[in-house]
Scaffold this active site. Structure first.
Site, PDB file in Angstrom:
ATOM      1  N   GLU A 116      -2.590  11.256   3.091  1.00  0.00           N
ATOM      2  CA  GLU A 116      -3.657  11.081   4.087  1.00  0.00           C
ATOM      3  C   GLU A 116      -3.721  12.354   4.916  1.00  0.00           C
ATOM      4  OE1 GLU A 116      -4.256   6.793   5.754  1.00  0.00           O
ATOM      5  OE2 GLU A 116      -2.092   7.183   5.686  1.00  0.00           O
TER       6      GLU A 116
ATOM      7  N   GLU B 294       0.855  -1.189   0.000  1.00  0.00           N
ATOM      8  CA  GLU B 294       0.000   0.000   0.000  1.00  0.00           C
ATOM      9  C   GLU B 294       0.883   1.228   0.000  1.00  0.00           C
ATOM     10  OE1 GLU B 294      -3.084   0.118   2.992  1.00  0.00           O
ATOM     11  OE2 GLU B 294      -2.962   2.292   3.157  1.00  0.00           O
TER      12      GLU B 294
END
Length: 270
Positions: free
Chosen positions: A157, A152
């Site tokens: 974020e 990932e």
């Protein structure tokens, strides 16, 4: 964006990359690579639903998506649509299918997958505790191997109650969840919820470079991880806005709804 502006964008990026190289020492973490062959361009110019030739949806709550998230993802226009030349992902506070919130999550899985290159998006963030927008990627083998073996890459974020900071992170076998390899980037005298910013990575065989507005703020290499390097395969792109979860915590009384994540474009170069 018109063709002239796109050419200007490329010229500015190439010039900034060259200036950065000339101004750097020989430190390997200051590696910059110019990638200017456009291989995917999503400008969100066509009103309505996101293009089905590129995007599909995750639908549901999926037991909190592994993070104790509170939202139910839908494909309704209330939660996701293309309008005014941008993608709008909107979180609502509403009782829906057993969840207290709704939002949306789209992905290019099976439609566009990329190995190496520059992957970037221009995004304006929402604001409020419990909001968790993200621009990220998973390995194309995610259906055949378990996470985090597939890998990932979190290009961006953002926690809605900290509007000056974002995170760039990789997860893999032996370095996932709270043990992921991560670094934050903080703005000075600015906020991510008051204007658009460009979030991107440049990714090669043995590195992932992280950028905000073409400022290189981190490089992750195989020697930085405490496990197998799983980033030498194609990945697909994900855009979503979670509500609640282990990382941001739950919304509080000061979190107003609706809240919208605005995406001006997604581009991939090699």
């Amino acid at each position: 964006m018109n063709f002239k502006n796109k050419l200007n964008f490329k010229k500015i990026f190439i010039l900034s990359s060259l200036l950065f190289i000339l101004g750097c020492s020989t430190d390997e973490k200051q590696k910059v690579t110019t990638m200017d062959q456009l291989v995917m361009q999503e400008e969100f110019d066509m009103p309505g639903a996101p293009s089905s030739s590129l995007w599909s949806y995750n639908i549901g709550n999926n037991n909190g998506w592994g993070n104790n998230e509170l939202e139910y993802y839908t494909d309704r226009p209330q939660n996701i649509k293309v309008e005014d030349g941008m993608l709008k992902i909107t979180a609502l506070k509403e009782s829906y299918m057993g969840s207290a919130y709704t939002s949306a999550r789209i992905l290019t899985k099976g439609k566009f997958e990329q190995k190496y290159g520059r992957i970037e998006a221009r995004i304006k963030m929402p604001w409020g505790k419990g909001l968790w927008p993200a621009f990220w990627m998973l390995g194309a083998n995610s259906d055949t191997v378990s996470w985090p073996q597939c890998g990932e890459v979190d290009i961006m974020e953002y926690l809605g109650n900290n509007p000056t900071s974002i995170f760039g992170t990789v997860h893999g076998p032996g370095y996932s969840g709270s043990n992921a390899i991560s670094k934050n980037f903080a703005l000075t005298n600015d906020r991510f919820d008051t204007g658009f910013h460009i979030f991107g990575i440049e990714w090669g065989e043995n590195y992932v470079n992280y950028y905000v507005d073409d400022v290189l703020y981190n490089q992750i290499t195989p020697k930085d991880v405490k496990g197998e390097w799983v980033f030498n395969q194609p990945f697909y792109i994900i855009l979503n806005m979670a509500v609640g979860g282990n990382f941001p915590g739950s919304p509080n009384n000061e979190t107003s709804f609706p809240q919208t994540m605005l995406v001006d474009y997604v581009r991939v170069y090699q």
